[in-house]
Design an enzyme around this catalytic site. Structure first.
Site, PDB file in Angstrom:
ATOM      1  N   HIS A  31       0.698  -0.878   0.101  1.00 35.66           N
ATOM      2  CA  HIS A  31       0.055   0.113   0.114  1.00 35.66           C
ATOM      3  C   HIS A  31       0.990   0.761   0.065  1.00 35.66           C
ATOM      4  CE1 HIS A  31       0.488  -0.479   4.744  1.00 35.66           C
ATOM      5  NE2 HIS A  31       1.000   0.423   4.209  1.00 35.66           N
TER       6      HIS A  31
ATOM      7  N   GLU B 106      -8.406   4.980   9.182  1.00 35.12           N
ATOM      8  CA  GLU B 106      -7.879   4.381   8.356  1.00 35.12           C
ATOM      9  C   GLU B 106      -9.054   3.595   7.036  1.00 35.12           C
ATOM     10  OE1 GLU B 106      -4.833   1.365   9.553  1.00 35.12           O
ATOM     11  OE2 GLU B 106      -6.078   0.103   7.654  1.00 35.12           O
TER      12      GLU B 106
ATOM     13  N   GLN C 289      -4.293   3.134   1.423  1.00 35.19           N
ATOM     14  CA  GLN C 289      -4.541   3.269   3.064  1.00 35.19           C
ATOM     15  C   GLN C 289      -4.815   5.071   3.316  1.00 35.19           C
ATOM     16  OE1 GLN C 289      -1.423   2.533   5.571  1.00 35.19           O
ATOM     17  NE2 GLN C 289      -2.612   1.552   6.072  1.00 35.19           N
TER      18      GLN C 289
ATOM     19  N   HIS D 181       3.738   7.179   3.653  1.00 36.21           N
ATOM     20  CA  HIS D 181       4.660   6.238   4.052  1.00 36.21           C
ATOM     21  C   HIS D 181       4.821   5.124   2.725  1.00 36.21           C
ATOM     22  CE1 HIS D 181       1.486   4.862   6.080  1.00 36.21           C
ATOM     23  NE2 HIS D 181       1.700   3.208   5.847  1.00 36.21           N
TER      24      HIS D 181
ATOM     25  N   GLU E 157       7.295   0.631   5.334  1.00 36.45           N
ATOM     26  CA  GLU E 157       6.769  -0.507   6.117  1.00 36.45           C
ATOM     27  C   GLU E 157       6.865  -1.936   5.354  1.00 36.45           C
ATOM     28  OE1 GLU E 157       2.621   0.668   6.950  1.00 36.45           O
ATOM     29  OE2 GLU E 157       2.298  -1.082   7.300  1.00 36.45           O
TER      30      GLU E 157
HETATM   31  C1  MC0 Z   1       9.477  11.598  10.244  1.00 40.94           C
HETATM   32  N1  MC0 Z   1      10.150  12.430   9.250  1.00 40.94           N
HETATM   33  C2  MC0 Z   1       9.747  11.846   7.854  1.00 40.94           C
HETATM   34  C3  MC0 Z   1       7.994  11.171   8.087  1.00 40.94           C
HETATM   35  N2  MC0 Z   1       7.976  10.549   9.019  1.00 40.94           N
HETATM   36  N3  MC0 Z   1      10.612  11.945   6.883  1.00 40.94           N
HETATM   37  C4  MC0 Z   1       9.443  10.970   5.978  1.00 40.94           C
HETATM   38  N4  MC0 Z   1       8.549  10.011   5.769  1.00 40.94           N
HETATM   39  C5  MC0 Z   1       7.928  10.558   6.839  1.00 40.94           C
HETATM   40  N5  MC0 Z   1       6.747  10.213   6.893  1.00 40.94           N
HETATM   41  C6  MC0 Z   1      11.611  12.703   9.190  1.00 40.94           C
HETATM   42  C7  MC0 Z   1      10.677  14.061   9.690  1.00 40.94           C
HETATM   43  O1  MC0 Z   1      10.971  15.488   8.598  1.00 40.94           O
HETATM   44  C8  MC0 Z   1      12.087  13.829  10.975  1.00 40.94           C
HETATM   45  O2  MC0 Z   1      13.052  14.976   9.754  1.00 40.94           O
HETATM   46  C9  MC0 Z   1      12.900  12.557  11.108  1.00 40.94           C
HETATM   47  O3  MC0 Z   1      11.906  12.299  10.453  1.00 40.94           O
HETATM   48  C10 MC0 Z   1      12.545  12.859  12.795  1.00 40.94           C
HETATM   49  O4  MC0 Z   1      11.339  12.857  12.791  1.00 40.94           O
HETATM   50  P1  MC0 Z   1       9.916  13.985  14.290  1.00 40.94           P
HETATM   51  O5  MC0 Z   1       8.634  14.547  13.373  1.00 40.94           O
HETATM   52  O6  MC0 Z   1      11.062  14.086  15.127  1.00 40.94           O
HETATM   53  O7  MC0 Z   1       9.382  12.125  14.400  1.00 40.94           O
HETATM   54  P2  MC0 Z   1       9.808  10.863  15.274  1.00 40.94           P
HETATM   55  O8  MC0 Z   1      11.362  11.053  15.580  1.00 40.94           O
HETATM   56  O9  MC0 Z   1       9.319  11.047  16.734  1.00 40.94           O
HETATM   57  O10 MC0 Z   1       9.315   9.694  14.619  1.00 40.94           O
HETATM   58  C11 MC0 Z   1       9.653   9.850  12.713  1.00 40.94           C
HETATM   59  C12 MC0 Z   1       8.746   7.965  13.106  1.00 40.94           C
HETATM   60  C13 MC0 Z   1       8.051   7.678  13.825  1.00 40.94           C
HETATM   61  C14 MC0 Z   1       9.308   8.024  11.336  1.00 40.94           C
HETATM   62  C15 MC0 Z   1      10.296   7.564  13.681  1.00 40.94           C
HETATM   63  O11 MC0 Z   1       6.882   8.561  12.713  1.00 40.94           O
HETATM   64  C16 MC0 Z   1       7.154   6.285  13.364  1.00 40.94           C
HETATM   65  O12 MC0 Z   1       7.926   5.559  14.361  1.00 40.94           O
HETATM   66  N6  MC0 Z   1       6.301   5.951  12.126  1.00 40.94           N
HETATM   67  C17 MC0 Z   1       6.303   4.706  12.395  1.00 40.94           C
HETATM   68  C18 MC0 Z   1       4.517   4.689  12.999  1.00 40.94           C
HETATM   69  C19 MC0 Z   1       4.120   6.016  11.571  1.00 40.94           C
HETATM   70  O13 MC0 Z   1       3.897   5.927  10.902  1.00 40.94           O
HETATM   71  N7  MC0 Z   1       2.390   4.846  12.449  1.00 40.94           N
HETATM   72  C20 MC0 Z   1       1.699   5.302  10.960  1.00 40.94           C
HETATM   73  C21 MC0 Z   1       1.155   4.840  10.287  1.00 40.94           C
HETATM   74  P3  MC0 Z   1      14.308  16.857  10.392  1.00 40.94           P
HETATM   75  O14 MC0 Z   1      15.058  16.207   8.778  1.00 40.94           O
HETATM   76  O15 MC0 Z   1      13.778  17.324  10.172  1.00 40.94           O
HETATM   77  O16 MC0 Z   1      14.929  15.776  11.344  1.00 40.94           O
HETATM   78  S1  MC0 Z   1       0.243   3.411  11.086  1.00 40.94           S
HETATM   79  C22 MC0 Z   1      -0.022   2.144   9.518  1.00 40.94           C
HETATM   80  O17 MC0 Z   1       0.304   1.927   8.477  1.00 40.94           O
HETATM   81  C23 MC0 Z   1      -0.869   0.893   9.761  1.00 40.94           C
HETATM   82  C24 MC0 Z   1      -1.777   1.696  10.327  1.00 40.94           C
HETATM   83  C25 MC0 Z   1      -0.778  -0.312   8.652  1.00 40.94           C
HETATM   84  O18 MC0 Z   1      -0.051   0.101   7.707  1.00 40.94           O
HETATM   85  O19 MC0 Z   1      -1.465  -1.633   8.652  1.00 40.94           O
END
Ligand code: MC0
Length: 142
Positions: A7, A43, A60, A84, A134
């Site tokens: 997705h 979602e 998604q 993503h 992912e």
């Molecule tokens: C953050 N950054 C990204 C980003 N999110 N870059 C590209 N794409 C994204 N989606 C970048 C920010 O711009 C920042 O860069 C750096 O990563 C740190 O981000 P932050 O804003 O300080 O946030 P953190 O570090 O607290 O978290 C970022 C992180 C988090 C990726 C670790 O979002 C995470 O754990 N994501 C995985 C879970 C997730 O996204 N769940 C939602 C979908 P700079 O350069 O400014 O430092 S759930 C889903 O999809 C499920 C239901 C499913 O598929 O079944």
């Protein structure tokens, strides 16, 4: 082995309005909806096509359920858009381990629960040329 685009995750402020845009503009219908409290999202999965590995590819659409969720924080900073991409695999554990071994940060020690009972993990966007990535094993694969 990664065998499909499972997705593309799209962050939006209003899930119902965004679902209606995809229905009215492209004719895509909702295949499944759910709330994932752990991830902080409401979602809708729009099935685009079946894939040759027996799976499918979806859009998604993701609306945050709380401001401090990953999608809530991302929306506040970037506005709506592609959040993503997700690759499908029959064995998320093996692929996550192999990718971790190449020096890419895998965000979870163990896969967590994703959409439609799937098992998911994420790769850090900073290790993937700016793309939050992912890995997904669908419920029918495990
Ligand atoms: C953050 N950054 C990204 C980003 N999110 N870059 C590209 N794409 C994204 N989606 C970048 C920010 O711009 C920042 O860069 C750096 O990563 C740190 O981000 P932050 O804003 O300080 O946030 P953190 O570090 O607290 O978290 C970022 C992180 C988090 C990726 C670790 O979002 C995470 O754990 N994501 C995985 C879970 C997730 O996204 N769940 C939602 C979908 P700079 O350069 O400014 O430092 S759930 C889903 O999809 C499920 C239901 C499913 O598929 O079944």
């Amino acid at each position: 082995m990664l065998t499909r685009i499972d997705h593309i995750g799209i962050a939006c402020f209003d899930l119902d309005k965004t679902v209606e845009f995809y229905r009215a503009t492209y004719g895509f219908e909702v295949h499944h909806t759910e709330i994932n409290e752990e991830q902080g999202v409401r979602e809708a999965m729009l099935k685009i096509n079946e894939t040759s590995d027996g799976g499918a590819s979806y859009l998604q659409l993701l609306e945050p359920t709380r401001e401090d969720s990953a999608v809530g924080k991302w929306l506040a900073k970037n506005g709506e858009g592609v959040h993503h991409i997700a690759f499908g695999t029959a064995d998320v554990d093996a692929d996550a381990a192999g990718i971790r071994g190449k020096g890419v940060r895998v965000l979870y020690d163990e896969p967590r629960t994703g959409s439609m009972g799937s098992r998911i993990t994420f790769l850090h966007p900073k290790d993937c040329h700016g793309v939050l990535t992912e890995l997904v094993t669908s419920a029918t694969e495990h």
